[in-house]
Design a protein around this motif. Structure first.
Motif, PDB file in Angstrom:
ATOM      1  N   SER A  40       4.588 -10.227  -2.675  1.00  0.00           N
ATOM      2  CA  SER A  40       2.865 -10.152  -2.375  1.00  0.00           C
ATOM      3  C   SER A  40       1.927 -10.730  -3.572  1.00  0.00           C
ATOM      4  O   SER A  40       2.347 -11.381  -4.522  1.00  0.00           O
ATOM      5  CB  SER A  40       2.922  -8.580  -2.966  1.00  0.00           C
ATOM      6  OG  SER A  40       3.085  -8.037  -3.999  1.00  0.00           O
ATOM      7  N   PHE A  47      -0.526   2.937   0.443  1.00  0.00           N
ATOM      8  CA  PHE A  47       0.554   3.566  -0.169  1.00  0.00           C
ATOM      9  C   PHE A  47       0.035   3.180  -1.576  1.00  0.00           C
ATOM     10  O   PHE A  47      -0.072   2.004  -2.190  1.00  0.00           O
ATOM     11  CB  PHE A  47       1.913   3.090  -0.059  1.00  0.00           C
ATOM     12  CG  PHE A  47       2.549   3.592   1.324  1.00  0.00           C
ATOM     13  CD1 PHE A  47       2.962   4.582   1.331  1.00  0.00           C
ATOM     14  CD2 PHE A  47       2.227   2.268   2.432  1.00  0.00           C
ATOM     15  CE1 PHE A  47       3.507   5.132   2.744  1.00  0.00           C
ATOM     16  CE2 PHE A  47       2.791   2.905   3.582  1.00  0.00           C
ATOM     17  CZ  PHE A  47       3.520   4.030   3.695  1.00  0.00           C
ATOM     18  N   ASP A 107       1.307   2.868  -5.463  1.00  0.00           N
ATOM     19  CA  ASP A 107       2.501   2.756  -6.563  1.00  0.00           C
ATOM     20  C   ASP A 107       2.488   3.591  -7.536  1.00  0.00           C
ATOM     21  O   ASP A 107       1.455   3.531  -8.580  1.00  0.00           O
ATOM     22  CB  ASP A 107       2.622   1.342  -6.944  1.00  0.00           C
ATOM     23  CG  ASP A 107       2.837   0.440  -5.663  1.00  0.00           C
ATOM     24  OD1 ASP A 107       3.573   0.902  -4.849  1.00  0.00           O
ATOM     25  OD2 ASP A 107       2.038  -0.829  -5.635  1.00  0.00           O
ATOM     26  N   ARG A 156      10.447   0.811  -1.955  1.00  0.00           N
ATOM     27  CA  ARG A 156       9.950   1.769  -1.113  1.00  0.00           C
ATOM     28  C   ARG A 156      10.352   1.568   0.366  1.00  0.00           C
ATOM     29  O   ARG A 156      10.600   2.508   1.210  1.00  0.00           O
ATOM     30  CB  ARG A 156       8.638   1.900  -0.971  1.00  0.00           C
ATOM     31  CG  ARG A 156       7.920   2.935  -0.296  1.00  0.00           C
ATOM     32  CD  ARG A 156       6.456   2.853  -0.390  1.00  0.00           C
ATOM     33  NE  ARG A 156       5.661   1.580   0.180  1.00  0.00           N
ATOM     34  CZ  ARG A 156       5.059   0.981  -0.528  1.00  0.00           C
ATOM     35  NH1 ARG A 156       4.722   0.973  -1.967  1.00  0.00           N
ATOM     36  NH2 ARG A 156       4.284  -0.035  -0.101  1.00  0.00           N
ATOM     37  N   ASN A 157      10.341   0.133   0.932  1.00  0.00           N
ATOM     38  CA  ASN A 157      10.478  -0.271   2.031  1.00  0.00           C
ATOM     39  C   ASN A 157      12.005  -0.559   2.510  1.00  0.00           C
ATOM     40  O   ASN A 157      12.447  -0.869   3.536  1.00  0.00           O
ATOM     41  CB  ASN A 157       9.662  -1.280   2.560  1.00  0.00           C
ATOM     42  CG  ASN A 157       7.993  -1.092   2.442  1.00  0.00           C
ATOM     43  OD1 ASN A 157       7.873  -0.172   2.392  1.00  0.00           O
ATOM     44  ND2 ASN A 157       7.165  -2.313   2.099  1.00  0.00           N
ATOM     45  N   GLN A 158      12.745  -0.735   1.412  1.00  0.00           N
ATOM     46  CA  GLN A 158      14.251  -1.176   1.470  1.00  0.00           C
ATOM     47  C   GLN A 158      14.214  -2.589   2.111  1.00  0.00           C
ATOM     48  O   GLN A 158      15.339  -2.955   2.858  1.00  0.00           O
ATOM     49  CB  GLN A 158      15.014  -0.161   2.445  1.00  0.00           C
ATOM     50  CG  GLN A 158      14.908   1.175   1.753  1.00  0.00           C
ATOM     51  CD  GLN A 158      15.889   1.101   0.465  1.00  0.00           C
ATOM     52  OE1 GLN A 158      16.918   0.672   0.226  1.00  0.00           O
ATOM     53  NE2 GLN A 158      15.023   1.954  -0.548  1.00  0.00           N
ATOM     54  N   LYS A 159      13.523  -3.489   1.653  1.00  0.00           N
ATOM     55  CA  LYS A 159      13.191  -4.721   2.315  1.00  0.00           C
ATOM     56  C   LYS A 159      12.605  -5.716   1.357  1.00  0.00           C
ATOM     57  O   LYS A 159      11.711  -5.366   0.801  1.00  0.00           O
ATOM     58  CB  LYS A 159      12.438  -4.858   3.597  1.00  0.00           C
ATOM     59  CG  LYS A 159      12.462  -6.152   4.456  1.00  0.00           C
ATOM     60  CD  LYS A 159      11.646  -6.136   5.544  1.00  0.00           C
ATOM     61  CE  LYS A 159      11.651  -7.393   6.309  1.00  0.00           C
ATOM     62  NZ  LYS A 159      11.002  -7.377   7.664  1.00  0.00           N
ATOM     63  N   SER A 210      10.334  -8.049  -0.651  1.00  0.00           N
ATOM     64  CA  SER A 210       8.889  -8.166  -0.443  1.00  0.00           C
ATOM     65  C   SER A 210       8.270  -8.800  -1.588  1.00  0.00           C
ATOM     66  O   SER A 210       8.766  -8.824  -2.739  1.00  0.00           O
ATOM     67  CB  SER A 210       8.069  -6.508  -0.572  1.00  0.00           C
ATOM     68  OG  SER A 210       8.787  -5.966   0.482  1.00  0.00           O
ATOM     69  N   PRO A 241       1.018  -8.666   1.396  1.00  0.00           N
ATOM     70  CA  PRO A 241       2.113  -8.993   1.712  1.00  0.00           C
ATOM     71  C   PRO A 241       2.182 -10.684   2.060  1.00  0.00           C
ATOM     72  O   PRO A 241       1.362 -10.983   2.669  1.00  0.00           O
ATOM     73  CB  PRO A 241       2.977  -8.232   2.859  1.00  0.00           C
ATOM     74  CG  PRO A 241       1.558  -7.642   3.441  1.00  0.00           C
ATOM     75  CD  PRO A 241       0.741  -7.586   2.419  1.00  0.00           C
ATOM     76  N   HIS A 270       7.320  -2.451  -3.773  1.00  0.00           N
ATOM     77  CA  HIS A 270       7.274  -2.474  -2.433  1.00  0.00           C
ATOM     78  C   HIS A 270       8.804  -2.615  -1.786  1.00  0.00           C
ATOM     79  O   HIS A 270       9.143  -1.947  -0.876  1.00  0.00           O
ATOM     80  CB  HIS A 270       6.447  -3.379  -1.879  1.00  0.00           C
ATOM     81  CG  HIS A 270       4.911  -3.270  -1.894  1.00  0.00           C
ATOM     82  ND1 HIS A 270       4.143  -4.021  -1.372  1.00  0.00           N
ATOM     83  CD2 HIS A 270       4.448  -2.420  -2.809  1.00  0.00           C
ATOM     84  CE1 HIS A 270       3.027  -3.364  -1.763  1.00  0.00           C
ATOM     85  NE2 HIS A 270       3.044  -2.478  -2.554  1.00  0.00           N
ATOM     86  N   THR A 271       9.413  -3.182  -2.554  1.00  0.00           N
ATOM     87  CA  THR A 271      11.101  -3.649  -1.968  1.00  0.00           C
ATOM     88  C   THR A 271      11.701  -2.291  -2.303  1.00  0.00           C
ATOM     89  O   THR A 271      12.515  -1.822  -1.189  1.00  0.00           O
ATOM     90  CB  THR A 271      11.715  -4.557  -2.912  1.00  0.00           C
ATOM     91  OG1 THR A 271      10.847  -5.915  -2.867  1.00  0.00           O
ATOM     92  CG2 THR A 271      13.231  -4.781  -2.542  1.00  0.00           C
ATOM     93  N   LYS A 318      -0.259  -7.633   7.517  1.00  0.00           N
ATOM     94  CA  LYS A 318       0.983  -8.085   7.757  1.00  0.00           C
ATOM     95  C   LYS A 318       1.299  -9.420   6.958  1.00  0.00           C
ATOM     96  O   LYS A 318       0.520 -10.010   6.220  1.00  0.00           O
ATOM     97  CB  LYS A 318       1.381  -8.386   9.002  1.00  0.00           C
ATOM     98  CG  LYS A 318       0.553  -9.225   9.697  1.00  0.00           C
ATOM     99  CD  LYS A 318       0.474  -9.388  11.299  1.00  0.00           C
ATOM    100  CE  LYS A 318      -0.499 -10.331  11.885  1.00  0.00           C
ATOM    101  NZ  LYS A 318      -0.070 -10.485  13.273  1.00  0.00           N
TER     102      LYS A 318
END
Length: 454
Positions: free
Chosen positions: A274, A418, A420, A267-270, A272, A248, A264-265, A379
């Motif tokens: 990378s 995780f 994908d 899955r995390n609802q945010k 992202s 990230p 990633h966006t 992070k």
């Protein structure tokens, strides 16, 4: 002793260095001109600076006059209000100066008590390993490898930072992901100095050590790796397992769309962003090939096609007769073995996928340990986008050194990885490879290698 007028005193700072100013002092004696030499030499300097007399050792602070809002306004007669007071204060400072006007560099004193304790021979190895993610012996190996590249010589102004401390700053930063302001306090160094040390050591690791420790296996090593993988899966000729992960990053200022990570966006609802890291690992989990730096919007298949593994080994046919095992996001090729991805699989195909998953698990576990060791990968990093591939390459190098030294990752730092769920667009690129995969699946089913499957 007569005192100087304000006009005379201000004229001292308007004269060029080395100009004779004795006519301003009359019968004031010999000591004053010698003392004045220091402020004249410091003309134009901002803030406070420490000056040390060569003979007497007396230390004084000389400051550039700072104007207040009131003193900057001129009265009707044209003089600055408060100017006489400023001159008197400066004159008092000059009067305290002894003989000699040598200059000394002002260095902020910092506390390095923590590093002095950790670097002591008496510090427990278990605590050192918990802090730096490697044993003392492994740390010394890294320092020896980097000594020629990162060592600096002492200067007349200050002593150089030792190699061990330089390497420790970098390893600590990678291991913990701690902000530079906290790293600075911990090691007793400036923030900019710590930032510079991290990049210098990472660059040295990537340039000098990576060619030694991240290498494609030689024939003898490849045979040993294939034998080990065969005990895991029952598949012969496997020399590596390939895996791609995403690191990230903060949204870049330019070309932001290419680094947007849709998976990633979702899955995390945010939102992202990378950068990708593709690696091939051997049977012990050490990296034998790395490809770092492609934007996060690229699929695993696209990253593979841009890598040296594909362009310089796969295409020229240097991996013929051997297999690199990947997931369903990679295409099936003459040297790339991947699981079946279509629906309604046969018993043989189910068993084959299970065995391939065992090989891929070696690569997946290696990436888990990579991110467990180096907390900076867990992070969004503060490292600039252009410097990030160098930092990631250094993490891969240190991972291999730790793996081969037997330094086990602490279970307390477990990291969840995780996957994908992706499927290559061009899933089958070789008819011969498809036939070979069917033959392997058939042999696994009838040889008893997959007896535990039923």
């Amino acid at each position: 002793m007569s005192s100087l007028t304000a006009a005379q005193f201000r004229s001292l700072f308007e004269m060029a260095g080395g100009e004779d100013i004795s006519f301003l002092f009359g019968n004031m004696g010999d000591e004053i001109p010698a003392a004045v030499a220091a402020p004249v030499e410091l003309q134009g300097k901002r803030g406070w600076e420490e000056v040390e007399g060569e003979g007497s050792g007396v230390v004084v602070a000389a400051a550039k006059r700072q104007r207040s809002p009131t003193s900057s306004r001129e009265n009707s007669s044209g003089s600055n209000e408060g100017g006489q007071e400023e001159v008197s204060e400066a004159a008092a400072a000059m009067a305290a100066v002894g003989r000699g006007g040598g200059r000394r560099l002002w260095v902020k004193e910092r506390d390095s008590e923590w590093w002095d304790m950790v670097s002591s021979p008496d510090y427990p190895d278990s605590e050192f390993k918990k802090a730096f993610r490697m044993s003392k012996a492994t740390f010394e190996v890294v320092c020896d490898e980097l000594a020629a590249a990162v060592a600096k010589e002492d200067t007349m102004l200050r002593a150089a930072i030792p190699v061990r401390k330089r390497v420790a700053v970098c390893v600590w930063r990678l291991a913990t992901g701690e902000p530079l302001r906290l790293v600075s306090k911990r090691f007793g160094l400036g923030i900019s100095t710590c930032h510079k040390l991290v990049l210098e050591v990472c660059a040295a690791l990537k340039a000098m050590v990576m060619p030694k420790v991240v290498r494609w296996p030689e024939p003898d090593d490849a045979a040993a790796i294939a034998a080990h993988f065969e005990t895991i899966s029952g598949i012969s000729g496997v020399v590596g397992a390939i895996y791609t992960t995403h690191i990230p990053i903060i949204a870049p200022k330019s070309n932001v769309a290419s680094y947007y990570n849709r998976r990633h966006t979702e899955r995390n609802q945010k939102t992202s962003y990378s950068m990708t890291v593709q690696c091939v690992v051997n049977s012990t989990g050490a990296f034998t090939d790395v490809c770092i730096g492609w934007p996060g919007s690229h699929s695993d298949e696209e990253v593979l096609e841009k890598s040296a593994l594909y362009l310089h080994r796969g295409v020229p046919g240097l991996i013929q007769g051997q297999w690199v095992v990947g997931g369903g996001s990679f295409p099936l090729m003459d040297w790339m073995l991947v699981p079946y991805t279509h629906q309604n699989l046969t018993w043989a195909q189910h068993m084959f996928n299970e065995k391939v998953a065992g090989v891929r698990g070696v690569a997946r576990d290696a990436f888990k340990r990579l991110k467990q060791r180096w907390g900076c990968l867990q992070k969004r990093t503060e490292v600039k986008l252009l410097d990030l591939p160098t930092v990631l390459g250094a993490c891969c190098v240190l991972h291999n050194i730790c793996e081969r030294s037997g330094d086990v990752v602490d279970d307390d730092s477990a990291f969840e990885l995780f996957d994908d769920d992706m499927v290559a667009e061009n899933a089958v690129r070789s008819t011969a490879a498809a036939q070979a995969r069917d033959a392997i699946a058939h042999n696994l089913l009838h040889s008893g290698a997959g007896a535990s499957f039923f």
